[in-house]
Structure formats: structure tokens, C-alpha cells
Scaffold this active site. Sequence first.
Site, PDB file in Angstrom:
ATOM      1  N   THR B 122       0.935  -1.282  -0.006  1.00 41.33           N
ATOM      2  CA  THR B 122       0.058  -0.033  -0.023  1.00 41.33           C
ATOM      3  C   THR B 122       0.807   1.240  -0.092  1.00 41.33           C
ATOM      4  O   THR B 122       0.527   2.367  -0.526  1.00 41.33           O
ATOM      5  CB  THR B 122      -1.099  -0.125   1.190  1.00 41.33           C
ATOM      6  N   THR B 123       2.115   1.057   0.718  1.00 35.13           N
ATOM      7  CA  THR B 123       2.853   2.407   0.591  1.00 35.13           C
ATOM      8  C   THR B 123       3.602   2.460  -0.949  1.00 35.13           C
ATOM      9  O   THR B 123       3.444   3.384  -1.522  1.00 35.13           O
ATOM     10  CB  THR B 123       3.967   2.256   1.474  1.00 35.13           C
TER      11      THR B 123
END
Lengths: 546, 556
Positions: B122-123
Site C-alpha cells: 500500500t505504501t
Amino acid sequence: MSNLVQPSIILLKEGTDDSQGIPQLLSNISACIAVVDCVKSTLGPRGMDKLIQGDRDITISNDGATIMALLDIVHPAAKTLVDIAKSQDSEVGDGTTSVVVLTGAFLNAAKPFIEDGVHPQIVRKFFRQALDMSIQFIESYAITYGATGDDKRTVLEKLAGTAMNSKLISAYKAFFAPMVVDAVMCLDEHLPIEMIGIKEVKGGAVQDSLLVKGVAFEKTFSYAGFEQQPKKIMNPKIVLLNMELELKSEKENAEVRISDPAEYQKIVDAEWSIIYDKLDKIVKSGATVVLSRLAIGDLATQYFADRDVFCAGRVPEEDLVRMAKACGGQVQTTVNDLHDEHLGTCGVLEEKQIGGKRFNVFTECPKSKTATIVLRGGAEQFIAESHRSLHDAIMIVRRAMKHDTIVPGGGAIEMALSKHLREHARTIRGKGQLIINEYAKALEVIPRTITENAGLDPTDVLNKLRQKHHAGEKYTGVDVNAGGVCNAYEALVWEPALIRTNALKAATEAAAVVLSVDETIRHPKSERDPEPSNPYPQRARPGGRR
Amino acid sequence: DAFRRSRARTRNMQAPGQGQVPVVYDEYGRPFIIVREQDRKTRVKGLDAYKANILAAQAVARTVRTSLGPRGMDKILQNPDGEVTVTNDGATILDQMEVENEIAKLLVQLSKSQDDEIGDGTTGVVVLAGSLLSQALGLLDRGIHPVRVMEGFELACEVAVKRLEAIADTVEVGSDHREAMITTAMTTLGSKVVSKHLRHMAEVAVDAVCSVADWERKDVRLDLIKMEQKPGGKMEDTALVQGIVIDKDFSHPQMPKVVNNAKIAILTCPFEPPKPKTKHSIQIDSVEKYDQMVEQERKYFSDMVKQVKDTGATLVICQWGFDDEANHLLYANDLPAVRWVGGVEMELIAIATGGRIVPRFSELSADKLGTAGTVEEITMGTQKDTMIVIRGCPEKKAVTVVVRGGNKMVVEEAERSLHDAICMTRNLIRDNRIVYGGGSAEIAASLAILEEADKVGTVEQYAMRAFADALDAIPMALAENSGLHPISSLADAKSRQSKESNPHLGVDCRALGTADMKEQGVFETLSGKIQQFRLATQVARMILKIDDVIQPSQYE
């Protein structure tokens, strides 16, 4: 109006704005043009999107009708534009920006005549004449599929692709175009659009979108016991209900009075037997899948689980209707007299995980006249815009299935029309010549805007286009990729002829409407802020309407 | 008129955002009011709009950039209620940041969709999208049309995906082949707070997934894995329970704490006289009738207990409560019971123990009972903190992970990390192809794009190069967060990749002495990586396509 008889007669309520005459007409035209400028940049394959922020939600769109609706226009004349965009949307589904841009161009063309004192009715008359000629011309200009020799499917895919060109998903049109055509092919001969369900599932890339030839809907809210039901059923028998399957009081306002405590258990039993009776009848009918528009309670869920029946309550109505069409069942409001002919069937029912959501997928329906597209995408707005774009493409394909004439896009048709009208104008005596000539020139706004939006030099490209068309290459349109002109027909930029005729009709009509208005009477209320938190209290005061 | 008003109001609610060319005047000097309240809207157009949007997106990407990679840092977030979250998970950070800007919100959604679909990365996806947009800004300044930039990005993305597919390795996955899954889970967990007990946590995650996996359909129903947080204890006490743990206790303190070979009655009806749903009242006009009713009520209780007893049940799990009288009766009849068990847990228990959920006492029968090896109430720590553990179930289809840790924040973060690891393991079961991490996949893709870009004859060539440059942001961020020199590490890895044509070379973040990620065992799923690329490209595309922002202006 009342400037002779001074203040003693008040004809209209105080604050009413009644402007009139030619200045008002010109003012209306300017207002419309200002609105057109807002949406102009969305036209064509290089058109941009608009981000419009509402109170809570934001919309990012390229669709003319959507933008016009969200702009919340209050200017009375400019509202006409919103309406024609809407009508184009519902009639054809695509070309909503074109129609607005065309109206703007027509009005712009009419403006100098009005300023010079030509009566608006004359302008209107010749605009209509020009329109009639254009439509006749399109009929002769358009190509029917038969002539192309291609099989129908390829043509439809091309048309769907062109409709998606200017949209966010244009890079994936090769992926979506066959999907859209497949979906439309699934429908019956009336091509009802509501039989194509589009489901949005956030997450996943656009490429993960899929078409289900049948019905798919998200797992509904379920009670304990649901997980013990079978999740894959071959050739299920489906009963569709519009009734609650819950332990409940049969009549809302009924009250039971008991004087003998021994009777108590009987009431309890009676209620249970009502629900069990219903459940029993359903199971006895041989159904293995129960879908209901209303709730299916925990008791029923467990009852079905014990008997290997799959159930889903609170199924959205549209899905249930589509289900009925697909599986051949009928939506029942009672379980009495449930026979085989009321039950539907399909090939396979399976619960599938799509992204973070679980879907009930019914495929291989015998009467499959329905399809479901599951759209994926990274952000809510992305999916919403893809949804709108696909809707447009579906509408186009539907239209094209019925009307088999196509025209090349990319401004080619407008250029050809323009040339035709100009030639014709020269044969007319009187004012008509000038007006039709201006109308013809106004048509060039489409290729011009496409070119402008693509970051090319419009004068340059337009001159090339005019030259080519004059030389008889009537399919030449703007080539946004190489930055010049090309044969739009060969470049496979195709649109149904209907979009163009309808757009021209709508735009000319709208221009005519604006031109025939010479007075605006605006009630003071109509411009007021409907919200209670008005930062302009002096304007909000008069007439406490709350 | 009222109708019109209400219509106007609803329309306004949907879209009061609109602004206009400041104010337009016609030839006669009268202002137009075209759009409702146009003086209260702001509108940004053209290049300014792109720039403002890109800056907003970059700001978001910058925030999470430092939490990328095994040496990434955590963020502390405090919500308006004063609750504190410490996390390294991009989606969680962005979600809790409560960003206002509309474009920034798109990025938040982006990381959320990566979370929904893949669970990890997600980062990375946000950093990549931010980097793509910064690169796009440079191209826009040079006068390239935004649509061409997007088209170039799209082309490049496809090249990258093809390259990833080419360099991907297939690993063997199955209940007997857990090593690859454990390695992948370890890679996911590597950047998280649990990294000290990497192996242990990874095994917990993989075991959990393997227990519930459906190998034939290659799918894992994640809701069969239950997570139970218990602050206190050490993180390495985190364990997988083959069975179900519910945060409840036996209804009577004197009931036995352990039930062996339990036969479980799973009830969704309360231990009290049944109530009809229809409104009712009982009219009592004599003492006899009153006595009769009291007697009847008592009989209900004893009947219920008898009915349960008769089926041979030795344990009652009840969705509802029961009052002291029933409780005492159960205790007196040696029937341990658990009350107020949630619906989802009831279902899990039913699935695991093979029992059926029974809606009323009269339907109870021996074959509807579930069975379990042991049902135990265990106490944790010094507090009166108890849980019911159901073990030895016939169906091993439901498991529970009990997450322990020093404090609530750590436990929450550990749970999130484990969730990521579980998701990744599931992805690997679905698609057993892996690529190597440490930026190696990005570098390989970047090199492939550069090569391909030269073959493109149009302006898109520049956009493709920019895409390749944007991919470099990931290894650079990794190196930077690990305290290495970003440019030299990247240059080193890049040159070695093209020289040795070994696509497994990345940035040695953990200082293990080798840059070969295959040797280091840094596995990422191919599906997750492709998804990252595609989502980032699509969101960048969406942001680049906006040339006009209309919104209500701030009142401040």
C-alpha cells in the site's frame, strides 16, 4: 414596460428582473457561450476531465451531460443547454459534449446577425433549412455496414471504441469494446439497457473488470448459518420472492389477549408454524436457491442451511428483475401454490470472490437475456467515470444494432457537411445565403475544438481539412496522434450516423429556442440560496418562505 | 413551487461545487449569473490545475515515503478522540490522516484499493503514483500534452508488466510446500513492528492460511481466520489456535473450566419463555391462574434444560443471554454455558464443530450438536481476562490467531501486519508466481522500458522514459530509508543488472552483503506487483486528465 405610468402601478413583484428586447437576446447568447466554454475542453480524444466538488462527493468526468448537470446552472437561457445535453444522453447516450459545443457555435454564428438587426425569426428559419439539408446530406453520406463488408461485430466494436476514445478508459478500449459488444449481444431484440447490470467493485486494476453472461450481485447481508449453505450449485432451481421470511407478527397492529396461561404456548407455536409452513413449502417445491427482495431472517437462513438450500435476502430489485428474465422464473409474493413453472433455473450458481467482495454469480442461464459487467478500478471516482463511459459505449452499440449506418468521426462529417452547405448557400438569394454560410462555418467548431484540445494548431489543421474536402476526400478528419489530417474512415473512427443527426437536430433546436426569447422575467426567489446558512443575509431576507 | 424548491435543493446538495469565470458582463455591462452562487466558488483551470493537483498528490506520497521498506519508519497518528495509532502500513496511515484535498483523497483511495485487493504494497503504490506525477510535471512544463503523457505511461506500464511476467519465478505452493509462502510472508512482515520475530510470525500467518485454504479452487476465505487481540504478554506468544477463540467466559463462575469431548448445542434462542412477536397480554384474574402461570414459567426453564440435557449436550453456546434463574438451573444440571456469543462467531463455531445452529429448543436433537475435543476457559495475565478456546474440532476449517504484545498499539499494529502477511500468502496460493523485492523488480522493469522507449517514434517516448525514471523512486526510497546513499545504490544495482543481466539484483537494505534478492529471500507476489504498477498508472492518468477544478471556496 411600465416606464410611462410610473410607480403607481406595480405589475410585477418587487425585485423581479424583466429584461427584454434585443439586448436581452444578446445577453442570453453570451451566457450560453460562457457555459459552452466550460465543457469545450472535454471534447475529442484528447479532451480533458473536470473535477467538480460537491458537498461531500467529488465527481471527475468527461461526459458532457454529467458535467452540465453538476454545474448547477441557474441562468434561464443557459439552462436550455443542460436540457439538450440531457436529451442527447437519453436519446443516443453519447455526443453530449458535441451537442453543447454545436449549440454554442450556432449561437455565436447568429450573434452578428442579431446585432446587425436581422430579425431572429429569419435566422431561425434559415438555421432550420440548413438543418434539413444537413440531415439529408448525412443520409447520403453515411455508410451502411453492408457496404463495408466487415462483419457486424467488428463494426460494433469499432463504434464502441470510438465512443470510449475521449474517456478515461480510452487506453483500455481494446479490452472494453468486445466486452460491451458481448454484453449488448446478450440482450433480446428490444435491447433493454436495464438488462445490463454494471457493478462497481473498488480495488484491482481496470483490466480486472469482467463480464458475466448472466446475473451477478454482491453477497447480501446474511445471518448466522449462511456459511453452512452450499456455495456452488449446478442447475439450481431458483425461486424468486418478494416477501419476508422471518419470524414476525403477521399483522402490525394486532394484539392477542389471553386469559388462560395455558394458551400462551399455542400462540408461540402458531407463529412458528406460519413461518415453518412457508419455509416448508419453498423447500417442497424443489427449489435449491431462494432469492428475496425482502429480508430472509436468521431462522430461515438456518432452515435452508440444514436442507442445502442457498438463500439471499434483500436482493436489490433491479437484480431480482434481471434474475427473473435470465432464469425464466417469476417473482412470487406468496409461497402457496408454488409450482415448477414458477421456478427458474440456470447452469451454475457460484459464490465468487471479486476483489474484497463476494458475489453470487449465476451463469449459463437458459433465457440469458441479460449480462453483468463488474467494473474494477483504483478509486471510486475512477470506477464511476468508467461506469459512465461504458454506459455511453453500450448506448452507442445498442443504437448501432438497430440503425446500421455509420459516419466517420474525428470532425470528418462536420467538414463534409460544412462544405456541402457552403456550396448550397451560393445558390440562394438573399439573407439566407449569409446565414447558411455562417451555419456551415459554425459546424467547423467540432474539428477545431478537437484540434485545440489536442494541443495542435487549429488554423493549420482546419486549412488542411478544407483543402482535402475540397479535393473530394470526404472522409478526412483530424488525426490527433500524428498532428495532421487522416482518413477517419480508414483510421476506424466510426460513429453511428444517428449521433450526428440527433446532435445537429438538438443543437439547432436549442439555438432556435434561445433565439426566439426576447424577454426574461425572473422571479426574485429563483436566484436565492436554498441553504439556511446564507452568508448574504440581506438577500435572503425577503419573504420568509420557511 | 414547493416541489421545484426541493428539487433545486437536492440538486444543490449533489453539486454545489461550481465556479465560473469570475463574473461575465455582457455588452451592456450587466453581469451574468449563470451558475448558482458563482461568487462563492473557486475554479482552477489549465496548467495551474495540473500543478496544484500534482503538488497535492506529491505531498501525500512524501508523507508515506519514509515508511517504505524493511528499514522504513512508523508514523504516530492521533485521531480527534485522542486515540493513538502507531503504524507502518500505508493504507492505515493515509486513512487516519483524514486528508481534505480532493486529489489527495484519490491517493488515499488508491492505497485502500491496493489493500482491499492485495493487502500489501500500500505504501509502494502511493510512492509510485507520486513519483509518476512528479515526472509528469516535468513533461508538462516542456509543453507535452497531458494526454500524451498518460498514453506514454500506459504503454510503459504494459512493457513493465510484460517484463515482470518474464522475470517472475514460479514457486511450489501447497500444504507440504510452505517454504516459499513463509519467505513471502517474511518479506511482507519485514518492514513491520513484528520484524524481530519474523520467522515465528510468518509461520503463524502461513499456518493459518494453510489450515483454511481451499487448494482445489486455489482460494482462501479470509473470514475463516479470526484475529483476537490480547494486549499483555510477549509478541512471540502470538499463536495460532486450531479452533476458535471467543472473548467470553462461562456464564456461571462455578462451572467447570474445561469440558473434554464436548457436545455443543448452538442456540439462537434465549433461555427464557418464548415470546410471540404479535403484541400480546395475559389477563390474570384469579390466584389460581397466577399460580398456574408462575408454574408454567418455571416449567419452561426446566423443560429447556431437560431438552438440552436429553440430546446429550455437554455445553451450550447461546446467542442471547439468560437470567440468573436459568443460569443457576444450568449450573445445577452440570451444563456449562456461554452466553451473548455474536452471530459471526456462532457461525464459525457451527462450521468448525460440525454442528447446526438451532433456533428453538424443541428442534434440538443429538445430530445437530457440534463436537470439539476440548473447550476451555483460559485466563491470561493477572487481570480477570478470560477467553473460551474451542479446540480439536472435526472440521479444521476455522482458526484463530491470538495476537499478543506489550501494549494495545503494538498489538493492533501486529494484527495489521499479520493481516498483510495472510493476504500475501493467499495471493501466492491464487497465483504462485513471484518476483523479487528490494527494488529489483522495479529496476528490471525500468531497464526494459528504457529499451522499449527508443523504439517509439512519437512524443510518448519521453513519457515512457519518465515512467522508467519514476520506477527508480522505489529502490531510491528503499536505499534512503535504509541509510544508504540512494543514487549510488541505485546506480550500482542498475548497472549490475544490465551488465550481468540478472534481474534479481536490488538494493541491499538489510546489509546482508549481497544484492541478489533471490539469495536474500525477498519474495513478493507477481500479482501484487503488477497491481501496484497498474493502479498507480491509472490514478496518475486520472489526475493528469483533470484540467479544471471547480469547488466551493473556503469561507475562512
